[in-house]
Design a protein around this motif. Structure first.
Motif, PDB file in Angstrom:
ATOM      1  N   VAL A  18       0.837  -1.197   0.000  1.00 34.35           N
ATOM      2  CA  VAL A  18       0.000   0.000   0.000  1.00 34.35           C
ATOM      3  C   VAL A  18       0.874   1.250   0.000  1.00 34.35           C
ATOM      4  O   VAL A  18       2.068   1.200   0.332  1.00 34.35           O
ATOM      5  CB  VAL A  18      -0.939   0.031   1.235  1.00 34.35           C
ATOM      6  N   ASP A  19       0.271   2.359  -0.364  1.00 34.63           N
ATOM      7  CA  ASP A  19       0.948   3.649  -0.259  1.00 34.63           C
ATOM      8  C   ASP A  19       1.188   3.939   1.224  1.00 34.63           C
ATOM      9  O   ASP A  19       0.254   3.883   2.025  1.00 34.63           O
ATOM     10  CB  ASP A  19       0.069   4.736  -0.876  1.00 34.63           C
ATOM     11  N   PRO A  20       2.425   4.243   1.629  1.00 32.21           N
ATOM     12  CA  PRO A  20       2.704   4.440   3.060  1.00 32.21           C
ATOM     13  C   PRO A  20       1.916   5.584   3.695  1.00 32.21           C
ATOM     14  O   PRO A  20       1.668   5.555   4.895  1.00 32.21           O
ATOM     15  CB  PRO A  20       4.210   4.754   3.092  1.00 32.21           C
ATOM     16  N   LEU A  21       1.525   6.582   2.901  1.00 30.86           N
ATOM     17  CA  LEU A  21       0.821   7.737   3.459  1.00 30.86           C
ATOM     18  C   LEU A  21      -0.694   7.562   3.465  1.00 30.86           C
ATOM     19  O   LEU A  21      -1.362   7.864   4.445  1.00 30.86           O
ATOM     20  CB  LEU A  21       1.191   9.000   2.685  1.00 30.86           C
ATOM     21  N   THR A  22      -1.245   7.051   2.360  1.00 28.99           N
ATOM     22  CA  THR A  22      -2.701   6.968   2.236  1.00 28.99           C
ATOM     23  C   THR A  22      -3.261   5.599   2.567  1.00 28.99           C
ATOM     24  O   THR A  22      -4.466   5.452   2.745  1.00 28.99           O
ATOM     25  CB  THR A  22      -3.123   7.337   0.810  1.00 28.99           C
ATOM     26  N   ALA A  23      -2.387   4.582   2.611  1.00 22.10           N
ATOM     27  CA  ALA A  23      -2.795   3.187   2.824  1.00 22.10           C
ATOM     28  C   ALA A  23      -3.628   2.650   1.670  1.00 22.10           C
ATOM     29  O   ALA A  23      -4.258   1.592   1.800  1.00 22.10           O
ATOM     30  CB  ALA A  23      -3.530   3.013   4.144  1.00 22.10           C
ATOM     31  N   GLU A  24      -3.611   3.335   0.530  1.00 24.96           N
ATOM     32  CA  GLU A  24      -4.318   2.845  -0.649  1.00 24.96           C
ATOM     33  C   GLU A  24      -3.542   1.683  -1.271  1.00 24.96           C
ATOM     34  O   GLU A  24      -2.321   1.762  -1.419  1.00 24.96           O
ATOM     35  CB  GLU A  24      -4.482   3.967  -1.684  1.00 24.96           C
ATOM     36  N   PRO A  25      -4.233   0.595  -1.637  1.00 25.58           N
ATOM     37  CA  PRO A  25      -3.538  -0.554  -2.237  1.00 25.58           C
ATOM     38  C   PRO A  25      -2.841  -0.175  -3.539  1.00 25.58           C
ATOM     39  O   PRO A  25      -3.354   0.630  -4.324  1.00 25.58           O
ATOM     40  CB  PRO A  25      -4.673  -1.553  -2.488  1.00 25.58           C
ATOM     41  N   LEU A  26      -1.668  -0.746  -3.752  1.00 27.08           N
ATOM     42  CA  LEU A  26      -0.902  -0.534  -4.977  1.00 27.08           C
ATOM     43  C   LEU A  26      -0.883  -1.814  -5.793  1.00 27.08           C
ATOM     44  O   LEU A  26      -0.990  -2.916  -5.253  1.00 27.08           O
ATOM     45  CB  LEU A  26       0.528  -0.109  -4.642  1.00 27.08           C
ATOM     46  N   ALA A  27      -0.722  -1.676  -7.088  1.00 27.71           N
ATOM     47  CA  ALA A  27      -0.682  -2.834  -7.968  1.00 27.71           C
ATOM     48  C   ALA A  27       0.629  -3.592  -7.787  1.00 27.71           C
ATOM     49  O   ALA A  27       1.641  -3.019  -7.361  1.00 27.71           O
ATOM     50  CB  ALA A  27      -0.833  -2.384  -9.429  1.00 27.71           C
ATOM     51  N   ASP A  28       0.620  -4.877  -8.114  1.00 28.62           N
ATOM     52  CA  ASP A  28       1.851  -5.660  -8.075  1.00 28.62           C
ATOM     53  C   ASP A  28       2.901  -4.984  -8.944  1.00 28.62           C
ATOM     54  O   ASP A  28       2.607  -4.517 -10.047  1.00 28.62           O
ATOM     55  CB  ASP A  28       1.598  -7.080  -8.579  1.00 28.62           C
ATOM     56  N   GLY A  29       4.125  -4.928  -8.441  1.00 36.10           N
ATOM     57  CA  GLY A  29       5.205  -4.265  -9.161  1.00 36.10           C
ATOM     58  C   GLY A  29       5.474  -2.856  -8.677  1.00 36.10           C
ATOM     59  O   GLY A  29       6.539  -2.305  -8.952  1.00 36.10           O
ATOM     60  N   GLU A  30       4.516  -2.249  -7.960  1.00 36.25           N
ATOM     61  CA  GLU A  30       4.714  -0.902  -7.412  1.00 36.25           C
ATOM     62  C   GLU A  30       5.269  -1.017  -5.993  1.00 36.25           C
ATOM     63  O   GLU A  30       4.827  -1.854  -5.203  1.00 36.25           O
ATOM     64  CB  GLU A  30       3.414  -0.113  -7.397  1.00 36.25           C
ATOM     65  N   GLU A  31       6.228  -0.139  -5.672  1.00 39.39           N
ATOM     66  CA  GLU A  31       6.850  -0.187  -4.350  1.00 39.39           C
ATOM     67  C   GLU A  31       6.027   0.573  -3.333  1.00 39.39           C
ATOM     68  O   GLU A  31       5.530   1.668  -3.587  1.00 39.39           O
ATOM     69  CB  GLU A  31       8.265   0.392  -4.405  1.00 39.39           C
ATOM     70  N   GLY A  32       5.902  -0.014  -2.156  1.00 37.45           N
ATOM     71  CA  GLY A  32       5.179   0.614  -1.067  1.00 37.45           C
ATOM     72  C   GLY A  32       5.385  -0.174   0.214  1.00 37.45           C
ATOM     73  O   GLY A  32       6.326  -0.961   0.337  1.00 37.45           O
ATOM     74  N   GLU A  33       4.478   0.033   1.174  1.00 40.79           N
ATOM     75  CA  GLU A  33       4.598  -0.643   2.467  1.00 40.79           C
ATOM     76  C   GLU A  33       3.915  -2.008   2.421  1.00 40.79           C
ATOM     77  O   GLU A  33       2.804  -2.144   1.905  1.00 40.79           O
ATOM     78  CB  GLU A  33       3.971   0.207   3.576  1.00 40.79           C
ATOM     79  N   LEU A  34       4.567  -2.999   2.983  1.00 40.15           N
ATOM     80  CA  LEU A  34       4.074  -4.376   2.967  1.00 40.15           C
ATOM     81  C   LEU A  34       3.114  -4.625   4.124  1.00 40.15           C
ATOM     82  O   LEU A  34       3.418  -4.292   5.269  1.00 40.15           O
ATOM     83  CB  LEU A  34       5.262  -5.333   3.048  1.00 40.15           C
ATOM     84  N   LEU A  35       1.961  -5.197   3.803  1.00 40.28           N
ATOM     85  CA  LEU A  35       0.957  -5.587   4.797  1.00 40.28           C
ATOM     86  C   LEU A  35       0.751  -7.088   4.728  1.00 40.28           C
ATOM     87  O   LEU A  35       0.874  -7.690   3.647  1.00 40.28           O
ATOM     88  CB  LEU A  35      -0.384  -4.903   4.534  1.00 40.28           C
ATOM     89  N   PHE A  36       0.400  -7.697   5.864  1.00 39.77           N
ATOM     90  CA  PHE A  36       0.096  -9.126   5.878  1.00 39.77           C
ATOM     91  C   PHE A  36      -1.192  -9.387   6.637  1.00 39.77           C
ATOM     92  O   PHE A  36      -1.452  -8.776   7.676  1.00 39.77           O
ATOM     93  CB  PHE A  36       1.216  -9.928   6.555  1.00 39.77           C
ATOM     94  N   THR A  37      -1.976 -10.320   6.105  1.00 38.17           N
ATOM     95  CA  THR A  37      -3.124 -10.881   6.807  1.00 38.17           C
ATOM     96  C   THR A  37      -2.886 -12.379   6.944  1.00 38.17           C
ATOM     97  O   THR A  37      -2.562 -13.050   5.955  1.00 38.17           O
ATOM     98  CB  THR A  37      -4.436 -10.630   6.038  1.00 38.17           C
ATOM     99  N   SER A  38      -3.006 -12.906   8.153  1.00 40.37           N
ATOM    100  CA  SER A  38      -2.815 -14.343   8.354  1.00 40.37           C
ATOM    101  C   SER A  38      -4.100 -15.074   7.963  1.00 40.37           C
ATOM    102  O   SER A  38      -5.207 -14.622   8.253  1.00 40.37           O
ATOM    103  CB  SER A  38      -2.436 -14.646   9.805  1.00 40.37           C
TER     104      SER A  38
END
Length: 208
Positions: free
Chosen positions: A46-66
């Motif tokens: 996701v975008d680190p500032l807005t938390a909007e999801p980014l497409a695969d291949g775009e750099e941003g912050e990594l989130l995980f759901t178990s």
């Protein structure tokens, strides 16, 4: 290490908050990134500032759901790590994560542009005559934020190489990041260190 011990060494990414060390792993067949075990974890970037999801291949912050953890499920856990998701190779059904390039904690917002020390480091390392030791100082000039990047010259860097090296770093950062910074090349071993480690950022900006 692989040659001396006759072994294959692979990279592993883990989060104790999520489920230990086995969140993603480099495959011995390809060693081209860490495949996320998507049967247990759902990754997002996701975008680190807005938390909007980014497409695969775009750099941003990594989130995980178990997906399989029962006692304490984790939903959209923000790792603060910067990476991007790529198609799987050795394990085609599972995406890879690029090697972590930095942390959102280190992000500098300079005149509306997101800037990371790792981006500066990449440019410095590509510039001949400069050592990897640099420090950043943020200040306010007029109504604008101003960033000075001080980089130590290598001991064998001739004096006449310093100004061109500073100019090269300045141009490359403008091209790659999209904002202007001031670059100063200083003598080796002159930037302040704490316990042998450089203090990367000093923020002297005026506060309201």
């Amino acid at each position: 290490m692989e040659d001396r011990l006759d072994i294959d060494a692979v990279d592993i990414y883990g989060l104790s908050e999520v489920m230990g060390p086995g969140v993603s792993q480099e495959c011995v067949e390809s060693k081209d990134g860490l495949h996320v075990w998507e049967d247990h974890f759902y990754p997002e970037v996701v975008d680190p500032l807005t938390a909007e999801p980014l497409a695969d291949g775009e750099e941003g912050e990594l989130l995980f759901t178990s997906l399989t953890k029962e006692a304490l499920p984790i939903i959209r856990y923000r790792t603060r790590d910067l990476t991007r998701l790529l198609p799987g190779t050795a394990r085609p059904g599972m995406r890879r994560m690029q090697k972590v390039t930095g942390r959102t904690d280190d992000m500098i917002i300079l005149r509306g542009v997101n800037l990371f020390p790792t981006q500066i480091e990449e440019v410095v390392l590509r510039t001949s005559g400069l050592s990897p030791h640099f420090a950043l100082e943020l200040s306010t000039r007029g109504r604008m934020d101003h960033l000075v990047v001080s980089v130590e010259a290598r001991p064998d860097c001739p004096p006449e190489r310093r100004s061109p090296a500073a100019a090269e770093v300045q141009v490359l950062l403008k091209e790659t990041v999209g904002t202007s910074v001031e670059v100063v090349v200083v003598d080796p071993e002159t930037l302040p260190r704490s316990m042998g480690k450089l203090q990367r950022l000093t923020d002297r900006r005026a506060r309201p």
